[in-house]
Motif scaffolding. Structure first.
Motif, PDB file in Angstrom:
ATOM      1  N   UNK A 214       0.808  -1.215   0.000  1.00 11.31           N
ATOM      2  CA  UNK A 214       0.000   0.000   0.000  1.00 11.31           C
ATOM      3  C   UNK A 214       0.842   1.266   0.000  1.00 11.31           C
ATOM      4  N   UNK A 215       2.025   1.210   0.569  1.00 10.68           N
ATOM      5  CA  UNK A 215       2.863   2.404   0.644  1.00 10.68           C
ATOM      6  C   UNK A 215       4.047   2.354  -0.306  1.00 10.68           C
ATOM      7  N   UNK A 216       4.461   1.157  -0.721  1.00  7.56           N
ATOM      8  CA  UNK A 216       5.700   1.024  -1.470  1.00  7.56           C
ATOM      9  C   UNK A 216       5.583   1.257  -2.957  1.00  7.56           C
ATOM     10  N   UNK A 217       4.443   0.907  -3.541  1.00  4.84           N
ATOM     11  CA  UNK A 217       4.306   1.005  -4.996  1.00  4.84           C
ATOM     12  C   UNK A 217       3.709   2.369  -5.360  1.00  4.84           C
ATOM     13  N   UNK A 218       4.569   3.370  -5.309  1.00  3.06           N
ATOM     14  CA  UNK A 218       4.148   4.739  -5.578  1.00  3.06           C
ATOM     15  C   UNK A 218       5.230   5.418  -6.407  1.00  3.06           C
ATOM     16  N   UNK A 219       4.844   5.936  -7.562  1.00  5.67           N
ATOM     17  CA  UNK A 219       5.787   6.674  -8.393  1.00  5.67           C
ATOM     18  C   UNK A 219       6.906   5.794  -8.915  1.00  5.67           C
ATOM     19  N   UNK A 220       8.002   6.453  -9.311  1.00  6.72           N
ATOM     20  CA  UNK A 220       9.130   5.728  -9.874  1.00  6.72           C
ATOM     21  C   UNK A 220       9.802   4.836  -8.829  1.00  6.72           C
ATOM     22  N   UNK A 221       9.689   5.223  -7.543  1.00  2.00           N
ATOM     23  CA  UNK A 221      10.216   4.355  -6.492  1.00  2.00           C
ATOM     24  C   UNK A 221       9.471   3.029  -6.472  1.00  2.00           C
ATOM     25  N   UNK A 222       8.160   3.072  -6.804  1.00  3.89           N
ATOM     26  CA  UNK A 222       7.397   1.833  -6.880  1.00  3.89           C
ATOM     27  C   UNK A 222       7.882   0.936  -7.993  1.00  3.89           C
ATOM     28  N   UNK A 223       8.265   1.546  -9.122  1.00  2.97           N
ATOM     29  CA  UNK A 223       8.827   0.763 -10.222  1.00  2.97           C
ATOM     30  C   UNK A 223      10.125   0.108  -9.779  1.00  2.97           C
ATOM     31  N   UNK A 224      10.968   0.871  -9.063  1.00  3.72           N
ATOM     32  CA  UNK A 224      12.242   0.323  -8.586  1.00  3.72           C
ATOM     33  C   UNK A 224      12.015  -0.814  -7.594  1.00  3.72           C
ATOM     34  N   UNK A 225      11.042  -0.632  -6.688  1.00  6.00           N
ATOM     35  CA  UNK A 225      10.750  -1.703  -5.734  1.00  6.00           C
ATOM     36  C   UNK A 225      10.204  -2.934  -6.450  1.00  6.00           C
ATOM     37  N   UNK A 226       9.426  -2.694  -7.504  1.00 10.22           N
ATOM     38  CA  UNK A 226       8.933  -3.825  -8.284  1.00 10.22           C
ATOM     39  C   UNK A 226      10.057  -4.615  -8.912  1.00 10.22           C
ATOM     40  N   UNK A 227      11.094  -3.908  -9.380  1.00  6.45           N
ATOM     41  CA  UNK A 227      12.234  -4.594  -9.974  1.00  6.45           C
ATOM     42  C   UNK A 227      12.994  -5.401  -8.929  1.00  6.45           C
ATOM     43  N   UNK A 228      13.159  -4.831  -7.731  1.00  2.00           N
ATOM     44  CA  UNK A 228      13.835  -5.563  -6.651  1.00  2.00           C
ATOM     45  C   UNK A 228      13.017  -6.792  -6.260  1.00  2.00           C
ATOM     46  N   UNK A 229      11.701  -6.643  -6.201  1.00  2.00           N
ATOM     47  CA  UNK A 229      10.840  -7.778  -5.869  1.00  2.00           C
ATOM     48  C   UNK A 229      10.950  -8.870  -6.924  1.00  2.00           C
ATOM     49  N   UNK A 230      10.956  -8.464  -8.202  1.00  2.00           N
ATOM     50  CA  UNK A 230      11.108  -9.442  -9.277  1.00  2.00           C
ATOM     51  C   UNK A 230      12.434 -10.179  -9.153  1.00  2.00           C
ATOM     52  N   UNK A 231      13.496  -9.456  -8.791  1.00  2.00           N
ATOM     53  CA  UNK A 231      14.798 -10.096  -8.599  1.00  2.00           C
ATOM     54  C   UNK A 231      14.755 -11.093  -7.446  1.00  2.00           C
ATOM     55  N   UNK A 232      14.005 -10.765  -6.398  1.00  2.00           N
ATOM     56  CA  UNK A 232      13.877 -11.677  -5.257  1.00  2.00           C
ATOM     57  C   UNK A 232      13.173 -12.963  -5.661  1.00  2.00           C
ATOM     58  N   UNK A 233      12.145 -12.831  -6.507  1.00  2.00           N
ATOM     59  CA  UNK A 233      11.458 -14.023  -6.993  1.00  2.00           C
ATOM     60  C   UNK A 233      12.382 -14.853  -7.887  1.00  2.00           C
ATOM     61  N   UNK A 234      13.090 -14.179  -8.780  1.00  2.00           N
ATOM     62  CA  UNK A 234      13.940 -14.887  -9.744  1.00  2.00           C
ATOM     63  C   UNK A 234      15.101 -15.597  -9.075  1.00  2.00           C
ATOM     64  N   UNK A 235      15.578 -15.058  -7.953  1.00  2.00           N
ATOM     65  CA  UNK A 235      16.715 -15.672  -7.245  1.00  2.00           C
ATOM     66  C   UNK A 235      16.264 -16.657  -6.177  1.00  2.00           C
ATOM     67  N   UNK A 236      14.966 -16.946  -6.119  1.00  4.59           N
ATOM     68  CA  UNK A 236      14.472 -17.986  -5.218  1.00  4.59           C
ATOM     69  C   UNK A 236      14.270 -17.545  -3.784  1.00  4.59           C
TER      70      UNK A 236
END
Length: 610
Positions: A214-236
């Motif tokens: 609710x607080x993290x996915x906001x603006x370009x910082x949300x895009x960056x957090x989404x990329x970090x989250x995707x990396x966390x999924x991809x690395x198991x």
């Protein structure tokens, strides 16, 4: 029972429980060493007496209990394993985002120092603990039952921005003594986290892992957090098949099972101990693979047929999907609603004998605004005209759905709906959010007006009548009247929202004559509760509709103490007939449920624990 491994797509993260904003307390990254749990129970206790005054009488300022937020290490908890290289890298990126790109102080509404304060601060788990009854007696219709209230309670200190709705689901259950038990048998309070995949993953890691939705996915910082989250999924580090919901919004009991609900994920099945009221999490339930992605936190159970009606929504077509369960808990086919033309926030709905009623409001999802313009993924659209959609509740498609424009009618929660005039008129009672632009970031500025809406199905005309002038929300009715014409509703008084300073009783039959408040109970200076829950003394159609009691947890911010109140719904003052002193502070939360003694005994035996 089938516990699922159905994936939750990233987009469903944007369609969780309703978005609003509160203020909080901590900033920065929590220590990643031993497991930490936040506790707000460092207190100087005062002696209790059986004649302790009710919440309306406040202690002197000199007697005020000192309360502070402390961090305590839980006992017998093994240290978390050392983070992997991939986890260390992702954590470093997360720190950069939180400290330099999107520090909490730039957005006060999600600054933890403003959000997790006073009785919004989280607490640790509590095993079943005895509580004294300090006033009155527990009515027979409550005896042997359990009151449970769900709400957000972060397991760890947030690393960056934090919205109140980002907290892990915690259930506070109070088992009331049965009428057959000895007079010395006390109520028992338990506080337990829902063992969601997110909770268990972070428990093992010893620190936050999944981003705050609710607080993290906001603006370009949300895009960056989404990329970090995707990396966390991809690395198991996390699994895409287990869901990332919080199960922190509400509860439902049907077909012999209890569920913790949060609309960004599937229900979590629970089991209540019949001996002490303690709660165990059984697992994430997909109903034999037939339910996926998510389900509303506000399903409606028909008291006559035993069926459960529900839906899910999201930012990709179909934006709304309707479905139901039979009385035995079997999920039936999905009904996609293609006449919803854009993704909007749809937290609640209503049913009648023949219809399901869906609001299409001015709070909309804008994921592309975040990606392309650095905005928020959810916001308001003043140019949109709100609508109400009526779908025959046994339809297999949306071809028979009818939409009615209701300008300025934006509802988050519905009280009830029914049919009149041999089915030619549909009536809906709901709280209309008048200040929709504040619903996301400034809940303290939100004012809601309870309205009775009549829809003439022959002419298409829609009429509306306000029922009260107070700022009222979190309404409930006698559960035996869901989908049927009823007379009374019970709501919390926002002072300001989300704090509830008291409870009112509305008489719907007075619509059009002025203020319909016929009973009112203020909790007193510094005392705040939450959503009331109505427990009937009889089955529907037996006795009067208001024969029963309202129950709620109430917290005294001056003394730092919490209690459980039982109020007589028939009394003009909603008289307090019983009060239970709780051994620890119970934070403010969302929605609750009362499980009767009969329902407690009727639970299916537990089959699997996570």
């Amino acid at each position: 029972m089938h516990f699922c491994t159905t994936p939750t797509p990233p987009w469903i993260l944007f369609s969780s429980t309703f978005i609003c904003s509160f203020s909080g307390l901590f900033s920065g990254r929590p220590p990643p060493l031993p497991r930490l749990i936040i506790s707000a129970v460092k207190t100087v206790e005062k002696p209790k007496t059986q004649n302790q005054p009710q919440p309306q009488t406040q202690p002197k300022q000199s007697d005020r209990k000192e309360t502070s937020i402390t961090t305590t290490k839980t006992s017998k908890q093994p240290p978390p394993p050392s983070p992997s290289l991939a986890a260390t890298f992702c954590n470093a990126l997360d720190d950069i985002i939180n400290n330099f790109i999107d520090p909490p102080l730039l957005r006060p509404s999600v600054d933890p120092r403003n959000v997790l304060f006073d009785n919004f601060a989280p607490v640790s788990e509590l095993p079943p603990s005895p509580c004294p009854i300090i006033h009155g007696r527990i009515p027979p219709c409550l005896a042997g039952g359990v009151y449970i209230r769900n709400g957000p309670n972060p397991q760890y200190l947030p690393r960056g921005p934090h919205h109140l709705f980002d907290g892990d689901g915690m259930l506070h259950s109070l088992l009331l003594p049965s009428s057959s038990s000895s007079s010395s048998s006390p109520p028992l309070l338990s506080s337990r986290f829902v063992r969601t995949y997110k909770y268990l993953t972070e428990l093992q890691a010893g620190s936050p892992v999944l981003p705050n939705v609710f607080s993290g996915f906001h603006g370009y910082a949300g895009v960056a957090r989404g990329a970090v989250t995707a990396a966390s999924f991809l690395t198991g580090q996390m699994s895409v098949t287990q869901g990332t919901g919080l199960a922190n919004t509400s509860l439902s009991f049907f077909a012999g099972r209890l569920y913790a609900l949060g609309e960004s994920d599937l229900p979590y099945s629970l089991h209540l101990s019949t001996t002490d009221g303690d709660i165990s999490t059984l697992g994430r339930e997909d109903f034999s693979g037939k339910l996926f992605m998510g389900m509303t936190a506000h399903p409606k159970k028909d008291p006559t047929t035993g069926e459960l009606f529900a839906f899910r929504y999201g930012p990709i077509p179909p934006f709304l999907t309707y479905f139901r369960f039979d009385k035995d808990g079997n999920k039936l086919a999905d009904v996609p609603i293609f006449s919803v033309r854009e993704p909007s926030f749809l937290h609640d709905f209503a049913i009648t004998e023949n219809y399901a009623i869906f609001p299409d409001i001015q709070i909309v999802m804008k994921p592309m605004d975040m990606l392309l313009r650095g905005g928020a993924p959810v916001g308001s659209n003043r140019a949109k005209v709100p609508r109400l959609g009526l779908l025959p509740r046994y339809s297999t498609s949306d071809s028979d759905m009818r939409w009615f424009e209701v300008p300025g009618f934006n509802i988050i929660h519905a009280l009830n709906a029914w049919e009149e005039d041999d089915g030619d008129t549909v009536v809906l009672v709901a709280a209309n959010v008048l200040s929709i632009e504040h619903a996301l970031d400034r809940m303290d500025l939100v004012h809601t007006c309870v309205e009775l809406v009549r829809i003439d199905l022959r002419t298409g005309d829609v009429s509306r009548k306000p029922l009260a002038v107070d700022n009222l929300e979190f309404g409930v009715i006698h559960p035996g009247y869901i989908g049927k014409k009823n007379r009374y509703g019970y709501l919390g008084i926002g002072h300001p929202m989300p704090k509830i300073s008291g409870v009112v009783k509305l008489d719907f039959s007075l619509a059009g004559t002025g203020d319909c408040v016929v009973a009112k109970r203020e909790f007193g200076q510094g005392c705040y509760g939450g959503e009331p829950f109505f427990v009937p003394e009889h089955e529907a159609e037996e006795g009067e509709e208001d024969d029963g009691y309202l129950v709620s947890y109430v917290h005294n911010e001056i003394s730092g103490e919490s209690s459980f109140l039982v109020m007589d719904a028939r009394s003009p003052e909603l008289e307090i007939v019983a009060e239970v002193q709780l051994p620890v502070r119970v934070p403010y939360g969302f929605h609750g449920l009362f499980v009767t003694a009969g329902e407690l005994r009727s639970q299916h035996p537990p089959q699997k624990y996570t």
